[in-house]
Design an enzyme around this catalytic site. Structure first.
Site, PDB file in Angstrom:
ATOM      1  N   ASN A 153       0.866  -1.182   0.000  1.00 40.57           N
ATOM      2  CA  ASN A 153       0.000   0.000   0.000  1.00 40.57           C
ATOM      3  C   ASN A 153       0.900   1.227   0.000  1.00 40.57           C
ATOM      4  O   ASN A 153       1.526   1.531   1.018  1.00 40.57           O
ATOM      5  CB  ASN A 153      -0.893  -0.052   1.255  1.00 40.57           C
ATOM      6  CG  ASN A 153      -1.691   1.225   1.444  1.00 40.57           C
ATOM      7  OD1 ASN A 153      -1.728   2.086   0.572  1.00 40.57           O
ATOM      8  ND2 ASN A 153      -2.330   1.352   2.594  1.00 40.57           N
ATOM      9  N   TRP A 154       0.946   1.906  -1.134  1.00 46.24           N
ATOM     10  CA  TRP A 154       1.862   3.050  -1.246  1.00 46.24           C
ATOM     11  C   TRP A 154       1.326   4.311  -0.572  1.00 46.24           C
ATOM     12  O   TRP A 154       2.017   5.307  -0.501  1.00 46.24           O
ATOM     13  CB  TRP A 154       2.163   3.321  -2.728  1.00 46.24           C
ATOM     14  CG  TRP A 154       3.227   2.420  -3.284  1.00 46.24           C
ATOM     15  CD1 TRP A 154       3.833   1.372  -2.646  1.00 46.24           C
ATOM     16  CD2 TRP A 154       3.841   2.498  -4.585  1.00 46.24           C
ATOM     17  NE1 TRP A 154       4.768   0.793  -3.469  1.00 46.24           N
ATOM     18  CE2 TRP A 154       4.797   1.463  -4.665  1.00 46.24           C
ATOM     19  CE3 TRP A 154       3.667   3.328  -5.685  1.00 46.24           C
ATOM     20  CZ2 TRP A 154       5.581   1.256  -5.801  1.00 46.24           C
ATOM     21  CZ3 TRP A 154       4.442   3.110  -6.825  1.00 46.24           C
ATOM     22  CH2 TRP A 154       5.389   2.087  -6.872  1.00 46.24           C
ATOM     23  N   LYS A 155       0.076   4.265  -0.122  1.00 44.07           N
ATOM     24  CA  LYS A 155      -0.513   5.449   0.543  1.00 44.07           C
ATOM     25  C   LYS A 155      -0.313   6.681  -0.337  1.00 44.07           C
ATOM     26  O   LYS A 155      -0.343   6.565  -1.557  1.00 44.07           O
ATOM     27  CB  LYS A 155       0.059   5.604   1.955  1.00 44.07           C
ATOM     28  CG  LYS A 155      -0.079   4.304   2.759  1.00 44.07           C
ATOM     29  CD  LYS A 155       0.210   4.445   4.219  1.00 44.07           C
ATOM     30  CE  LYS A 155       0.013   3.099   4.904  1.00 44.07           C
ATOM     31  NZ  LYS A 155       0.190   3.148   6.349  1.00 44.07           N
TER      32      LYS A 155
ATOM     33  N   HIS B 242      -9.377   1.382   5.388  1.00 46.52           N
ATOM     34  CA  HIS B 242      -8.078   1.558   6.052  1.00 46.52           C
ATOM     35  C   HIS B 242      -8.238   2.519   7.229  1.00 46.52           C
ATOM     36  O   HIS B 242      -9.010   3.474   7.148  1.00 46.52           O
ATOM     37  CB  HIS B 242      -7.054   2.096   5.038  1.00 46.52           C
ATOM     38  CG  HIS B 242      -5.646   1.991   5.562  1.00 46.52           C
ATOM     39  ND1 HIS B 242      -5.148   2.872   6.492  1.00 46.52           N
ATOM     40  CD2 HIS B 242      -4.666   1.095   5.315  1.00 46.52           C
ATOM     41  CE1 HIS B 242      -3.904   2.523   6.783  1.00 46.52           C
ATOM     42  NE2 HIS B 242      -3.587   1.442   6.081  1.00 46.52           N
TER      43      HIS B 242
ATOM     44  N   GLU C 214      -6.498   4.833   8.223  1.00 47.79           N
ATOM     45  CA  GLU C 214      -6.220   6.238   7.882  1.00 47.79           C
ATOM     46  C   GLU C 214      -7.428   6.887   7.212  1.00 47.79           C
ATOM     47  O   GLU C 214      -7.662   8.084   7.363  1.00 47.79           O
ATOM     48  CB  GLU C 214      -4.957   6.308   7.011  1.00 47.79           C
ATOM     49  CG  GLU C 214      -3.704   6.014   7.850  1.00 47.79           C
ATOM     50  CD  GLU C 214      -2.540   5.410   7.098  1.00 47.79           C
ATOM     51  OE1 GLU C 214      -2.544   5.417   5.851  1.00 47.79           O
ATOM     52  OE2 GLU C 214      -1.624   4.904   7.774  1.00 47.79           O
TER      53      GLU C 214
ATOM     54  N   GLU D 177      -5.080  -4.762  10.746  1.00 49.83           N
ATOM     55  CA  GLU D 177      -4.011  -3.779  10.937  1.00 49.83           C
ATOM     56  C   GLU D 177      -4.238  -3.032  12.246  1.00 49.83           C
ATOM     57  O   GLU D 177      -5.026  -2.075  12.295  1.00 49.83           O
ATOM     58  CB  GLU D 177      -4.010  -2.758   9.789  1.00 49.83           C
ATOM     59  CG  GLU D 177      -3.778  -3.364   8.422  1.00 49.83           C
ATOM     60  CD  GLU D 177      -3.182  -2.349   7.455  1.00 49.83           C
ATOM     61  OE1 GLU D 177      -2.139  -2.657   6.890  1.00 49.83           O
ATOM     62  OE2 GLU D 177      -3.746  -1.256   7.304  1.00 49.83           O
TER      63      GLU D 177
ATOM     64  N   GLY E 281       3.100   2.100  10.834  1.00 53.19           N
ATOM     65  CA  GLY E 281       4.132   3.130  10.683  1.00 53.19           C
ATOM     66  C   GLY E 281       4.903   3.437  11.962  1.00 53.19           C
ATOM     67  O   GLY E 281       5.594   4.447  12.054  1.00 53.19           O
TER      68      GLY E 281
ATOM     69  N   SER F 150       3.789  -2.299  10.247  1.00 48.96           N
ATOM     70  CA  SER F 150       5.240  -2.381  10.457  1.00 48.96           C
ATOM     71  C   SER F 150       5.860  -3.712  10.019  1.00 48.96           C
ATOM     72  O   SER F 150       6.829  -4.180  10.621  1.00 48.96           O
ATOM     73  CB  SER F 150       5.592  -2.090  11.925  1.00 48.96           C
ATOM     74  OG  SER F 150       5.247  -0.762  12.258  1.00 48.96           O
TER      75      SER F 150
ATOM     76  N   GLY G  96       5.176   1.231   4.531  1.00 43.38           N
ATOM     77  CA  GLY G  96       6.501   1.810   4.305  1.00 43.38           C
ATOM     78  C   GLY G  96       7.476   0.896   3.573  1.00 43.38           C
ATOM     79  O   GLY G  96       8.197   1.345   2.677  1.00 43.38           O
TER      80      GLY G  96
END
Ligand code: 13P
Length: 253
Positions: A10-12, A93, A95, A164, A170, A210, A232
Site C-alpha cells: 500500500n503506497w498510501k 483503512h 487512515e 491492521e 508506521g 510495520s 513503508g
C-alpha cells in the site's frame, strides 16, 4: 501460512511517475517468485501507468467512492478504477476511517460497490492502542467486521480481510505472534459465522502494521495469517522484495 501467501504493498500518498521503476523491478522479480501472489496499491494517479508497466503483479486502489457516479467532486467510483486497470480496492483503512470519518457502514457500502463491478476487495480492520489496553481488541475488530464486510451471495469469494492494529501502523511496533494468532483465529470465527463454514474458511486474512523483511517470517508464521499488507516497506523494490523473498522461502520449507 496460506497455500499461496498474498503480499500487498500500500503506497498510501506516496509516488509520482518516477516511482514506476520500483513497480517494474517488483514485477520483474515477481516473475521468479510465483509461489507468492504480489500486488501493489499505488495512488489513483499511478494505477493506469502501474498496470501498464507491471504486467504480472496485481494492481489495485487504496479507496473508492460507494456510488456508481454522480455529483461527488474529487471522488472516484469502483467502475472508474476498474476502467483504469485496477483489479482490487482496499477499503476501510484506519487512515481513511481517521482522516475522513469513515464509519463501518460507509466501508461496507464501498466494499459492495467494488464487488458489484467484479473486482476483489480488501477490507481493513484493527483496534487502537487504547482499545487493546482495555482488553477490547477482539470485540472491537469483531464489531468492525460485522459492520464493514460486504453482504450478499458470493461476497466472501472476492474478499480479503486485513488486520491492521492502528498502533502498529508506521510505528515500528508489532503485536506479539501470540496476539496476532489469537486475533486471526477470532477473525476467522467471525467470517465463519457470517459466511458459513465453507466460504468463511476461504477468505484470506492478511496482517498489516510495520511488516518488514526482518519480522516477516514470524508474523507470517502466526496462526491463519494468509499474507501481509505492507506500507513503508513496499515503497522500494529492495525492501518489498525482501518480504516477498521471506514468504517464498517459507513456502519452500
Ligand atoms: P506500515 O507497513 O508502514 O506500518 O503500514 C501498514 C499499513 O497501513 C498498510 O496498509
Amino acid at each position: 501460512m496460506a497455500v499461496r501467501p498474498y503480499i500487498v504493498g500500500n503506497w498510501k500518498m506516496h509516488g509520482t511517475r518516477a516511482m514506476l521503476s520500483e513497480a517494474r523491478a517488483i514485477d520483474r522479480a515477481a516473475e521468479r517468485l510465483m509461489k507468492v501472489e504480489v500486488a501493489l496499491a499505488p495512488p489513483f494517479t499511478l494505477i493506469h501507468a502501474t498496470r501498464k508497466e507491471a504486467g504480472l503483479i496485481g494492481v489495485g486502489s487504496q479507496d473508492c467512492h460507494a456510488a456508481e457516479g454522480g455529483a461527488h467532486t474529487g471522488d472516484i467510483s469502483a467502475a472508474m478504477l476498474k476502467d483504469s486497470g485496477a483489479g482490487f480496492v482496499i477499503v476501510g483503512h484506519s487512515e481513511r476511517r481517521a482522516d475522513h470519518g469513515e464509519k463501518d457502514a460507509d466501508v461496507r457500502a464501498k466494499a459492495e460497490s467494488v464487488l458489484a463491478v467484479g473486482m476483489s476487495v480488501i477490507v481493513c480492520v484493527g483496534e487502537t492502542e487504547e482499545q487493546r489496553d482495555a482488553g477490547k481488541a477482539e470485540s472491537v475488530v469483531a464489531r468492525q467486521l460485522k459492520g464493514s464486510l460486504p453482504a450478499g451471495d458470493g461476497a466472501a469469494e472476492k474478499l480479503t480481510v486485513a488486520y491492521e492494529p492502528v498502533w502498529a501502523i508506521g510505528t515500528g511496533r508489532t503485536p506479539t505472534v501470540d496476539d496476532v494468532s489469537a486475533m486471526h483465529r477470532s477473525i476467522r470465527q467471525v467470517l465463519v459465522d457470517l459466511f458459513g463454514d465453507e466460504a468463511g474458511a476461504k477468505v484470506r486474512i492478511l496482517y498489516g502494521g510495520s511488516v518488514k523483511a526482518e519480522n516477516a517470517a514470524e508474523l507470517l508464521a502466526a496462526d491463519d495469517v494468509g499474507g501481509a499488507l505492507v506500507g513503508g516497506a513496499s515503497l522500494t523494490a529492495e525492501a518489498f522484495l525482501g518480504i516477498i523473498a521471506v514468504a517464498a522461502e517459507m513456502q519452500e520449507n
